[in-house]
Design a protein around this motif. Structure first.
Motif, PDB file in Angstrom:
ATOM      1  N   ASP A 146       0.865  -1.178   0.000  1.00 43.21           N
ATOM      2  CA  ASP A 146       0.000   0.000   0.000  1.00 43.21           C
ATOM      3  C   ASP A 146       0.898   1.224   0.000  1.00 43.21           C
ATOM      4  O   ASP A 146       1.602   1.499   0.976  1.00 43.21           O
ATOM      5  CB  ASP A 146      -0.911   0.001   1.233  1.00 43.21           C
ATOM      6  N   THR A 147       0.886   1.972  -1.082  1.00 37.42           N
ATOM      7  CA  THR A 147       1.802   3.095  -1.249  1.00 37.42           C
ATOM      8  C   THR A 147       1.247   4.351  -0.592  1.00 37.42           C
ATOM      9  O   THR A 147       0.040   4.456  -0.338  1.00 37.42           O
ATOM     10  CB  THR A 147       2.063   3.360  -2.738  1.00 37.42           C
ATOM     11  N   PRO A 148       2.097   5.347  -0.324  1.00 35.25           N
ATOM     12  CA  PRO A 148       1.638   6.579   0.325  1.00 35.25           C
ATOM     13  C   PRO A 148       0.583   7.342  -0.468  1.00 35.25           C
ATOM     14  O   PRO A 148      -0.193   8.103   0.116  1.00 35.25           O
ATOM     15  CB  PRO A 148       2.935   7.401   0.454  1.00 35.25           C
ATOM     16  N   ASP A 149       0.551   7.149  -1.793  1.00 32.37           N
ATOM     17  CA  ASP A 149      -0.433   7.877  -2.601  1.00 32.37           C
ATOM     18  C   ASP A 149      -1.740   7.108  -2.774  1.00 32.37           C
ATOM     19  O   ASP A 149      -2.582   7.461  -3.607  1.00 32.37           O
ATOM     20  CB  ASP A 149       0.153   8.236  -3.973  1.00 32.37           C
ATOM     21  N   GLY A 150      -1.911   6.043  -1.976  1.00 30.36           N
ATOM     22  CA  GLY A 150      -3.174   5.318  -1.984  1.00 30.36           C
ATOM     23  C   GLY A 150      -3.281   4.213  -3.002  1.00 30.36           C
ATOM     24  O   GLY A 150      -4.330   3.572  -3.107  1.00 30.36           O
ATOM     25  N   GLU A 151      -2.231   3.964  -3.738  1.00 27.26           N
ATOM     26  CA  GLU A 151      -2.265   2.895  -4.725  1.00 27.26           C
ATOM     27  C   GLU A 151      -1.813   1.576  -4.106  1.00 27.26           C
ATOM     28  O   GLU A 151      -1.268   1.537  -3.004  1.00 27.26           O
ATOM     29  CB  GLU A 151      -1.384   3.257  -5.921  1.00 27.26           C
ATOM     30  N   THR A 152      -2.049   0.492  -4.834  1.00 24.94           N
ATOM     31  CA  THR A 152      -1.651  -0.833  -4.387  1.00 24.94           C
ATOM     32  C   THR A 152      -0.783  -1.479  -5.459  1.00 24.94           C
ATOM     33  O   THR A 152      -1.129  -1.458  -6.648  1.00 24.94           O
ATOM     34  CB  THR A 152      -2.869  -1.728  -4.117  1.00 24.94           C
ATOM     35  N   VAL A 153       0.337  -2.021  -5.020  1.00 25.53           N
ATOM     36  CA  VAL A 153       1.244  -2.713  -5.934  1.00 25.53           C
ATOM     37  C   VAL A 153       1.386  -4.142  -5.462  1.00 25.53           C
ATOM     38  O   VAL A 153       1.624  -4.392  -4.275  1.00 25.53           O
ATOM     39  CB  VAL A 153       2.626  -2.026  -5.967  1.00 25.53           C
ATOM     40  N   ARG A 154       1.220  -5.078  -6.366  1.00 21.07           N
ATOM     41  CA  ARG A 154       1.434  -6.493  -6.050  1.00 21.07           C
ATOM     42  C   ARG A 154       2.750  -6.933  -6.676  1.00 21.07           C
ATOM     43  O   ARG A 154       2.960  -6.793  -7.889  1.00 21.07           O
ATOM     44  CB  ARG A 154       0.290  -7.356  -6.562  1.00 21.07           C
ATOM     45  N   LEU A 155       3.635  -7.467  -5.850  1.00 21.21           N
ATOM     46  CA  LEU A 155       4.938  -7.934  -6.309  1.00 21.21           C
ATOM     47  C   LEU A 155       5.005  -9.456  -6.221  1.00 21.21           C
ATOM     48  O   LEU A 155       4.557 -10.041  -5.231  1.00 21.21           O
ATOM     49  CB  LEU A 155       6.052  -7.330  -5.448  1.00 21.21           C
ATOM     50  N   THR A 156       5.577 -10.073  -7.231  1.00 24.53           N
ATOM     51  CA  THR A 156       5.750 -11.518  -7.248  1.00 24.53           C
ATOM     52  C   THR A 156       7.239 -11.845  -7.210  1.00 24.53           C
ATOM     53  O   THR A 156       8.030 -11.245  -7.945  1.00 24.53           O
ATOM     54  CB  THR A 156       5.136 -12.132  -8.515  1.00 24.53           C
ATOM     55  N   ALA A 157       7.616 -12.773  -6.337  1.00 22.04           N
ATOM     56  CA  ALA A 157       9.011 -13.192  -6.223  1.00 22.04           C
ATOM     57  C   ALA A 157       9.196 -14.559  -6.877  1.00 22.04           C
ATOM     58  O   ALA A 157       8.536 -15.525  -6.493  1.00 22.04           O
ATOM     59  CB  ALA A 157       9.423 -13.260  -4.753  1.00 22.04           C
ATOM     60  N   ARG A 158      10.078 -14.630  -7.856  1.00 23.17           N
ATOM     61  CA  ARG A 158      10.323 -15.909  -8.524  1.00 23.17           C
ATOM     62  C   ARG A 158      11.078 -16.880  -7.619  1.00 23.17           C
ATOM     63  O   ARG A 158      10.802 -18.080  -7.630  1.00 23.17           O
ATOM     64  CB  ARG A 158      11.136 -15.683  -9.804  1.00 23.17           C
ATOM     65  N   HIS A 159      12.041 -16.354  -6.843  1.00 23.38           N
ATOM     66  CA  HIS A 159      12.888 -17.232  -6.041  1.00 23.38           C
ATOM     67  C   HIS A 159      12.733 -17.045  -4.526  1.00 23.38           C
ATOM     68  O   HIS A 159      12.706 -18.038  -3.795  1.00 23.38           O
ATOM     69  CB  HIS A 159      14.361 -17.024  -6.413  1.00 23.38           C
ATOM     70  N   ALA A 160      12.658 -15.803  -4.063  1.00 25.68           N
ATOM     71  CA  ALA A 160      12.693 -15.620  -2.608  1.00 25.68           C
ATOM     72  C   ALA A 160      12.065 -14.297  -2.193  1.00 25.68           C
ATOM     73  O   ALA A 160      12.134 -13.303  -2.912  1.00 25.68           O
ATOM     74  CB  ALA A 160      14.139 -15.662  -2.111  1.00 25.68           C
ATOM     75  N   VAL A 161      11.476 -14.335  -1.003  1.00 25.41           N
ATOM     76  CA  VAL A 161      11.082 -13.125  -0.284  1.00 25.41           C
ATOM     77  C   VAL A 161      11.918 -13.083   0.988  1.00 25.41           C
ATOM     78  O   VAL A 161      11.978 -14.066   1.735  1.00 25.41           O
ATOM     79  CB  VAL A 161       9.586 -13.111   0.072  1.00 25.41           C
ATOM     80  N   GLY A 162      12.579 -11.959   1.216  1.00 24.31           N
ATOM     81  CA  GLY A 162      13.377 -11.801   2.423  1.00 24.31           C
ATOM     82  C   GLY A 162      12.699 -10.857   3.392  1.00 24.31           C
ATOM     83  O   GLY A 162      12.417  -9.702   3.053  1.00 24.31           O
ATOM     84  N   VAL A 163      12.409 -11.332   4.589  1.00 20.65           N
ATOM     85  CA  VAL A 163      11.808 -10.497   5.628  1.00 20.65           C
ATOM     86  C   VAL A 163      12.934  -9.901   6.471  1.00 20.65           C
ATOM     87  O   VAL A 163      13.662 -10.622   7.150  1.00 20.65           O
ATOM     88  CB  VAL A 163      10.844 -11.297   6.514  1.00 20.65           C
ATOM     89  N   CYS A 164      13.086  -8.600   6.398  1.00 19.75           N
ATOM     90  CA  CYS A 164      14.140  -7.874   7.126  1.00 19.75           C
ATOM     91  C   CYS A 164      13.509  -6.700   7.868  1.00 19.75           C
ATOM     92  O   CYS A 164      14.013  -5.569   7.812  1.00 19.75           O
ATOM     93  CB  CYS A 164      15.208  -7.384   6.153  1.00 19.75           C
ATOM     94  N   THR A 165      12.409  -6.959   8.552  1.00 24.85           N
ATOM     95  CA  THR A 165      11.624  -5.884   9.164  1.00 24.85           C
ATOM     96  C   THR A 165      12.086  -5.507  10.562  1.00 24.85           C
ATOM     97  O   THR A 165      11.557  -4.565  11.160  1.00 24.85           O
ATOM     98  CB  THR A 165      10.138  -6.279   9.208  1.00 24.85           C
TER      99      THR A 165
END
Length: 486
Positions: free
Chosen positions: A128-147
């Motif tokens: 959810d972007t600051p301008d109110g839009e939504t972006v969906r991202l797809t990971a072919r190999h990996a998602v890294g959680v670094c929160t």
């Protein structure tokens, strides 16, 4: 942009130092990478922890050193220039602007999506972007959680109404409170107590346990720091907990703190440095079968063990292995190389100290506590070795008796402890306490990670007169204690 669904090889959640390093390493491995961040690129360390806190502490430690040098004491009498200290802090925190970090990401060809990112099923991230839009991202190999992590508060009624300080409010403070209560006895607590006492606060430390400060380090480290804090005027209270807090004057006045022993005190601000909690409550863990708000357990390649498909990685503080910035960056370098190798179908070099092995997470974690005196350590403590069933020889030495320490400061007080594996005759742990010891730490880290036998280390000649000559004195003490040539 709304509803778009770009695909990348790797999607990284969180652009602190760990996330940035993970993204850079996967990109260096030839994988397309995007990083998602809803605050400032550079994260906690750059803007609310490491950089601003050390900027606050540097003048404090430099003045303490100068006061022990003949001919300088009179020149540094009087209070610190608080405005100048805060200005330096602001510069070191880049005035809370991240343009340089954005430029760096661009230079290593990592894409950026700003906004709140969360998992939305396997290999899917919705932002959810600051301008109110939504972006969906797809990971072919990996998602890294670094929160990373957030402050872990005790369960106290009405705490939110008191507007307590965390590390963020302390390191970004615009004024020095006349009275500051610090709850906790770990690194953040002792560093901020050191800084604000020197800046002019009357500091009271409330430490729940009776075991002293810096409980995960060698006991003498916490004892020496406690002695120094008391000498500067800090009121240290051990074995006490906060029972309740409230602000006077309808919430605009000082904080009234009631302790579990029935006593009370009043402070203008109260800083809670009572530990960290995983920043995983709102990143969509439930969409992949995990529990929101939990730490993420990983294997030695940093893959999340409870996601059997093997695409989810958790790197840095969020995996609860070692909660330090430099160690998170180390993990990121390894995880990035692992993800790259797996994407190419290459075997992993995961033997001890191998390219894809996180050996330092358990064997050689370095740490500096920027108090007065400083504390620097790497590897095991004597307690760690005992718990692991490892027989070690403990070698202690008074750093103040080294010629370089005498040159460094009149009345230098410091201590070195080196642990030698009795069977292998290699160094497995080092702790230094004293002014200027932070610069000794890398040599200790090299000794531990290289597993250098003390017989070989004997040929590493320290320059005279430097504090590093303590290495020679430690080896001499070890030789004399066991009757063999070191």
């Amino acid at each position: 942009m709304n509803g778009t669904s770009p695909a990348y090889d790797v999607v990284v959640l969180g652009a602190g130092p760990t996330g940035e390093n993970l993204a850079e390493r996967t990109r260096a491995a030839g994988l397309t990478t995007v990083i998602v961040e809803n605050e400032l690129l550079g994260g906690e360390c750059s803007f609310w922890a490491c950089e601003p806190s050390k900027a606050l502490l540097r003048p404090v430690l430099a003045r303490a050193d100068a006061r022990r040098v003949p001919g300088l004491r009179r020149a540094v009498e009087g209070p610190l220039d608080v405005a100048a200290v805060f200005e330096h802090r602001d510069e070191m925190a880049a005035h809370w602007q991240d343009e340089d970090q954005v430029a760096w990401l661009d230079s290593v060809s990592v894409d950026l999506v700003r906004g709140h990112g969360r998992l939305d099923g396997p290999r899917q991230v919705v932002v959810d972007t600051p301008d109110g839009e939504t972006v969906r991202l797809t990971a072919r190999h990996a998602v890294g959680v670094c929160t990373g992590t957030v402050t872990a508060f005790p369960d106290l009624p009405g705490l939110e109404d008191v507007r307590p300080w965390t590390n963020r409010q302390a390191t970004a403070a615009r004024q020095v409170p006349e009275r500051l209560a610090v709850v906790g006895g770990g690194v953040v607590a002792v560093e901020m107590a050191t800084a604000f006492q020197a800046l002019g606060s009357r500091v009271t430390m409330l430490v729940r346990g009776r075991g002293g400060l810096l409980g995960r380090m060698e006991p003498f480290a916490g004892e020496m720091v406690a002695d120094a804090l008391r000498e500067t005027g800090v009121d240290l209270r051990f074995g006490t907990s906060v029972a309740s807090v409230a602000r006077d004057d309808g919430g605009d006045g000082p904080v009234r703190i009631t302790l579990d022993d029935g006593n009370s005190l009043v402070a203008d601000e109260i800083l809670f440095a009572t530990g960290r909690a995983p920043h995983t409550g709102d990143i969509g863990l439930d969409t992949v079968g995990l529990t929101p708000g939990d730490w993420l357990s990983v294997d030695d390649s940093y893959r999340v063990t409870d996601v059997p498909e093997g695409w989810l990685y958790a790197v840095g503080d969020v995996n609860h292995r070692v909660l330090m910035t430099h160690q998170g960056k180390y993990q990121a370098r390894i995880a990035g190389a692992v993800i790259g190798a797996r994407a190419k179908g290459e075997p992993l070099d995961d033997g001890r100290w191998g390219r894809h092995a996180p050996t330092a997470d358990s064997a050689a974690v370095p740490q500096v506590v920027f108090t007065e005196p400083e504390v620097a350590s790497v590897g095991l403590t004597a307690r760690d070795a005992e718990r692991a069933g490892l027989k070690v020889d403990v070698v202690d030495y008074d750093i103040g008796s080294v010629a370089g320490a005498v040159q460094y400061a009149t009345g230098y007080r410091g201590k070195a402890r080196v642990l030698v594996d009795s069977a292998r005759r290699t160094i497995v742990g080092v702790t230094f306490v004293g002014p200027g010891v932070q610069e000794l730490l890398y040599s200790a880290t090299v000794a531990v990670t290289s597993e250098v036998p003390v017989d070989r280390l004997w040929h590493a000649v320290p320059a005279f007169p430097t504090i590093s000559e303590v290495w020679l004195r430690v080896l001499e003490t070890y030789r004399d204690s066991d009757g063999t040539a070191a």
